[in-house]
Design an enzyme around this catalytic site. Structure first.
Site, PDB file in Angstrom:
ATOM      1  N   HIS A 104      40.720  45.584  53.553  1.00 18.96           N
ATOM      2  CA  HIS A 104      39.635  44.715  53.388  1.00 18.96           C
ATOM      3  C   HIS A 104      39.244  44.920  51.955  1.00 18.96           C
ATOM      4  O   HIS A 104      39.053  43.993  51.238  1.00 18.96           O
ATOM      5  CB  HIS A 104      38.372  45.203  54.447  1.00 18.96           C
ATOM      6  CG  HIS A 104      37.310  44.100  54.003  1.00 18.96           C
ATOM      7  ND1 HIS A 104      37.142  42.926  54.968  1.00 18.96           N
ATOM      8  CD2 HIS A 104      36.395  44.098  53.289  1.00 18.96           C
ATOM      9  CE1 HIS A 104      35.980  42.286  54.441  1.00 18.96           C
ATOM     10  NE2 HIS A 104      35.413  43.121  53.385  1.00 18.96           N
ATOM     11  N   GLU A 105      38.625  46.179  51.656  1.00 20.17           N
ATOM     12  CA  GLU A 105      38.319  46.522  50.278  1.00 20.17           C
ATOM     13  C   GLU A 105      39.316  46.063  49.154  1.00 20.17           C
ATOM     14  O   GLU A 105      39.123  45.642  48.127  1.00 20.17           O
ATOM     15  CB  GLU A 105      37.693  47.951  49.934  1.00 20.17           C
ATOM     16  CG  GLU A 105      36.650  48.210  50.830  1.00 20.17           C
ATOM     17  CD  GLU A 105      35.426  47.152  50.811  1.00 20.17           C
ATOM     18  OE1 GLU A 105      35.103  46.460  49.840  1.00 20.17           O
ATOM     19  OE2 GLU A 105      34.714  47.187  51.790  1.00 20.17           O
ATOM     20  N   HIS A 128      39.312  42.375  48.224  1.00 17.42           N
ATOM     21  CA  HIS A 128      38.217  42.261  47.212  1.00 17.42           C
ATOM     22  C   HIS A 128      38.867  42.696  45.643  1.00 17.42           C
ATOM     23  O   HIS A 128      38.531  42.206  44.681  1.00 17.42           O
ATOM     24  CB  HIS A 128      36.920  42.831  47.448  1.00 17.42           C
ATOM     25  CG  HIS A 128      36.164  42.299  48.419  1.00 17.42           C
ATOM     26  ND1 HIS A 128      35.493  41.354  48.561  1.00 17.42           N
ATOM     27  CD2 HIS A 128      35.636  43.215  49.773  1.00 17.42           C
ATOM     28  CE1 HIS A 128      34.890  41.061  49.579  1.00 17.42           C
ATOM     29  NE2 HIS A 128      35.022  42.243  50.407  1.00 17.42           N
ATOM     30  N   GLU A 152      34.775  36.998  50.161  1.00 14.40           N
ATOM     31  CA  GLU A 152      35.000  37.520  51.323  1.00 14.40           C
ATOM     32  C   GLU A 152      36.444  36.783  52.016  1.00 14.40           C
ATOM     33  O   GLU A 152      37.033  37.434  52.746  1.00 14.40           O
ATOM     34  CB  GLU A 152      33.836  37.341  52.280  1.00 14.40           C
ATOM     35  CG  GLU A 152      33.782  38.074  53.680  1.00 14.40           C
ATOM     36  CD  GLU A 152      33.747  39.514  53.438  1.00 14.40           C
ATOM     37  OE1 GLU A 152      33.156  40.068  52.394  1.00 14.40           O
ATOM     38  OE2 GLU A 152      33.517  40.160  54.534  1.00 14.40           O
TER      39      GLU A 152
HETATM   40 ZN    ZN Z   1      34.035  42.368  52.110  1.00 14.07          ZN
END
Ligand code: ZN
Length: 508
Positions: A272-273, A276, A302
């Site tokens: 997830h990170e 980003h 996101e």
């Molecule tokens: Zn996030």
């Protein structure tokens, strides 16, 4: 890149904006350090350092001279006929937006709100520890009142929630989000009901011990293999995973490790990170220290994290590639788990009380609840004292689970204590955008499944760089989406994705 713009006022504005951006990056380093390596006793000094930088940034950024340069640069733009989609024109548009936002809100409001939220965070922590909402309620009541005043600074607006949402998702309207959510909610609640009527999948093997030292090495290897540049970034540890950046060449990710919850903690939060982080590393370097640096919005950001975490990371082709590597890195642990069981396990749907632990089918339902409650509080149709009961009832209606106490319910997130009303919708918008973007990616890369199965992610990353990352904040979220997908924001791709994937897993 901006040096050849023939406007003295623009060049002066550029210099000032770059100066403020450097203070911002310095503050971000201090903030990152606070969450990762700073010893606990460093806290009071760190708070003073951050406050000093915030004051300096506000002062230098809202200086009346900045307003004069902006107005003159805009006049130069008109008289010289700049292309409205050119970088300098967009630079001015974003700079104008930020200047107006910063100057429309009186300094006294900013100071009072900073004081209030710093107290509120403390009382929220105590309230959560004691599972007692009434300890936090007076602070939330004042936050809601101040947010109403904040909205008034941006009047006229269509909806009192618009100025709050706009702070996180430029150009997004409350009515648009409400329409989208209404469609999603009906379908996602129905899908969830159908899934819960089927036999549950087994995911017990995910909670077997995976030694932490090997977790760290494995996660780093996976991220590097998938395209995260460790020469321009780091992965460290913090209590709550996050991503920050000080430059496109210095992007920081964090994660956390738990021996008996490798996938729920380190693995998927790192993917997830990384999503980003790849966005952060992919912005046009010429935008560094300008208003165009960074991501288009929280929602678009996101969409990138969720795309790598879920659409890639929980897909069958990806797991086909991953599983043999897992077996090699953790000898013996997954020997009896075949690909099908592994795929079903990491995609288990289970209604839960806590948003951050929610699966793909239930996640948005947590967000919709928060949006409706935030709007009701602002409109005054819901009293703060009634919040826990309304929260619990809605959890039961939508998810079929009821919090046993306020800590598992209305007190679980820090966002309201931080004053972040307007923030939550961006999480669900990110999910919806991720599926829409994914559809466009698949159209352009027809053999993407075969690529992922072979552990090849370069074409996917190049597509995202080309269509989304490089633009930074040049375009507003809905413009980015239209450019990347050719369409406006839509619920269908996300719903189609959920129905196809979970229909197959649960045999619907
Ligand atoms: Zn996030």
């Amino acid at each position: 890149m901006f040096d050849d713009v023939r406007s003295e006022a623009f060049q002066q504005l550029h210099a000032r904006v770059a100066e403020v951006a450097r203070y911002g990056a310095a503050a971000a380093v201090l903030g990152w350090d606070q969450e990762t390596f700073m010893p606990p006793k460093g806290q009071p000094a760190r708070a003073r350092q951050l406050r000093a930088l915030a004051q300096l940034m506000h002062q230098r950024g809202t200086d009346p001279q900045v307003g004069k340069w902006l107005a003159q640069a805009e006049a130069d733009m008109r008289s010289q006929g700049w292309d409205p989609d050119s970088d300098p024109a967009r630079f001015l548009k974003v700079a104008r937006r930020e200047y107006d936002r910063a100057t429309k809100v009186p300094t006294e409001w900013v100071a009072e709100f900073a004081q209030l939220t710093s107290e509120a965070k403390m009382h929220w922590q105590q309230a959560r520890a004691q599972k007692d909402f009434t300890l936090f309620a007076p602070y939330l009541r004042r936050i809601v009142a101040m947010k109403r005043d904040y909205a008034a600074f941006f009047a006229p607006y269509d909806h009192v929630y618009d100025p709050l949402l706009d702070a996180f998702e430029p150009g997004m309207k409350t009515a648009t989000v409400q329409q989208l959510f209404a469609r999603l909610r009906t379908e996602q609640v129905a899908l969830l009901k159908a899934i819960l009527a089927r036999p549950q999948v087994d995911d017990a093997f995910l909670y077997r011990p995976f030694p932490v030292a090997q977790q760290k090495a494995f996660v780093r290897w996976v991220l590097e293999h998938m395209g995260f540049d460790f020469e321009a970034g780091r992965l460290d540890e913090s209590a709550h995973p996050f991503t920050t950046g000080f430059s496109v060449h210095d992007v920081r990710l964090t994660t956390r490790y738990n021996e008996t919850d490798f996938f729920g903690q380190a693995f998927y939060s790192s993917l997830h990170e990384m999503g980003h982080g790849l966005y952060g590393q992919g912005v046009n370097p010429d935008y560094e220290e300008t208003p165009l640096a960074g991501g288009a919005s929280l929602g678009v950001h996101e969409s990138q994290s969720r795309l790598w975490e879920n659409l890639v990371g929980r897909s069958r082709p990806y797991l086909t590639w991953l599983l043999p590597h897992l077996r090699q890195a953790f000898p013996g642990v997954l020997d009896d788990v075949d690909l099908d069981a592994f795929y079903r396990g990491v995609n288990k749907v289970q209604p839960s009380l806590i948003r951050t632990e929610a699966d793909e089918v239930t996640y948005n339902l947590h967000i919709m609840l928060r949006l409706d409650l935030e709007i009701a509080l602002l409109e005054g149709s819901l009293d703060v004292d009634d919040l826990p009961e309304v929260w619990n009832r809605r959890m039961e209606e939508d998810l079929g689970v009821r919090p046993g106490n306020d800590a598992e319910g209305v007190l679980q997130d820090i966002h309201w204590a931080m004053g972040g009303l307007g923030y939550f919708p961006t999480y669900a918008l990110g999910n919806v955008m991720s599926a829409q973007i994914w559809q466009a990616v698949r159209r352009d890369l027809p053999d993407l499944d075969a690529q992922m199965q072979a552990g090849r992610f370069a074409d996917l990353l190049a597509w995202l760089r080309e269509h989304i990352h490089r633009y930074g904040r040049k375009f507003e979220p809905l413009e980015v989406l239209r450019k990347a997908t050719g369409q406006d924001l839509q619920a269908e791709p996300y719903l189609d994705y959920l129905r196809a994937k979970y229909g197959e897993i649960y045999g619907l």
